[in-house]
Design an enzyme around this catalytic site. Structure first.
Site, PDB file in Angstrom:
ATOM      1  N   LYS A   1       0.882  -1.173   0.000  1.00 44.82           N
ATOM      2  CA  LYS A   1       0.000   0.000   0.000  1.00 44.82           C
ATOM      3  C   LYS A   1       0.917   1.220   0.000  1.00 44.82           C
ATOM      4  O   LYS A   1       1.519   1.554   1.034  1.00 44.82           O
ATOM      5  CB  LYS A   1      -0.890  -0.004   1.240  1.00 44.82           C
ATOM      6  CG  LYS A   1      -1.897   1.131   1.287  1.00 44.82           C
ATOM      7  CD  LYS A   1      -3.106   0.849   0.423  1.00 44.82           C
ATOM      8  CE  LYS A   1      -4.174   1.923   0.612  1.00 44.82           C
ATOM      9  NZ  LYS A   1      -5.380   1.653  -0.191  1.00 44.82           N
TER      10      LYS A   1
ATOM     11  N   ALA B   1      -4.569   4.192  -3.654  1.00 49.21           N
ATOM     12  CA  ALA B   1      -5.532   4.942  -2.832  1.00 49.21           C
ATOM     13  C   ALA B   1      -6.462   5.693  -3.771  1.00 49.21           C
ATOM     14  O   ALA B   1      -6.004   6.415  -4.664  1.00 49.21           O
ATOM     15  CB  ALA B   1      -4.797   5.924  -1.921  1.00 49.21           C
TER      16      ALA B   1
END
Length: 237
Positions: free
Chosen positions: A37, A111
């Site tokens: 991430k 994101a």
């Protein structure tokens, strides 16, 4: 296919649960999986983020988070307001290449959407995919409006000469309405890419053992599962 980038047509479309499902499906085949991430926003230090959720649901998965920023904003904005260093595409590539040397598959979960700014120079997840020469999964919504956002994301990928592996519905309702049923048939045309799965709504609330056992039934073979778009579509019409 050592690296797959996971993006969405926007926020709250189910990227994290889809990432966990893909991880679980490949783990069930005995493959080693890592998830990266690059940025997590709107989360405080010490709180569990998306990587922790992928690991919880996906099982024996290596999870790496490069940065987190407290305010729920686009990464570049959140980094600037927090007076913290932004994550740049090169940072992501470096982390992914190290993990790819030790794992069969690395999933990079973005994101928000494909063109959300990562840094003050305007870099995006699309730049990460380009540098990695990695195919992209686009997680989409089921209902009204999804054809437009899916087509726009696909157009952005084509403009950058990025490979779209396919689309996955991130939250398929138990009782789909007319628009959702029609969208299932229309999404491949809007995307210019195959439909590769439909993850049921609230799948993330399943017990991890049940999630792992069922993940492969939600995803098509390119994502490690046995799901078939034609069979699924016929069943919900």
């Amino acid at each position: 296919m050592a690296v797959i980038v996971v993006t969405g047509t926007g926020t709250e479309v189910g990227k994290t649960v889809v990432t966990a499902a893909v991880a679980a499906a490949f783990r069930a085949q005995g493959r080693s999986v890592a998830v990266v991430k690059p940025t997590q926003t709107g989360i405080a230090a010490g709180e569990d983020g998306d990587v922790a959720e992928v690991v919880r649901l996906g099982g024996d998965v290596t999870g790496v988070e490069l940065a987190r920023f407290p305010e729920p904003l686009a990464p570049a904005t959140a980094a600037r307001r927090a007076k913290m260093a932004a994550v740049r595409p090169g940072d992501v590539v470096e982390a992914v290449e190290k993990l790819a040397a030790e794992h069969d598959l690395v999933l990079v979960e973005g994101a928000g959407g494909l063109l959300v700014r990562l840094d003050e120079d305007g870099a995006t997840l699309a730049d990460v995919a380009r540098l990695l020469a990695a195919p992209v999964i686009v997680v989409v919504a089921a209902g009204l409006g999804t054809l437009n956002t899916t087509a726009l994301t696909a157009e952005a990928l084509r403009a950058r000469k990025l490979e779209q592996l396919g689309v996955v519905v991130g939250s398929w309702p138990g009782e789909p309405d007319l628009a959702e049923r029609c969208n299932l048939a229309d999404l491949p045309e809007a995307a210019g890419a195959p439909l590769l799965g439909a993850v049921p709504e609230r799948a993330g609330s399943l017990a991890p053992s049940e999630f792992r056992a069922r993940a492969g039934s939600w995803l098509a073979p390119p994502l490690g599962g046995v799901w078939d778009a034609e069979t699924f579509g016929a069943a919900v019409r």
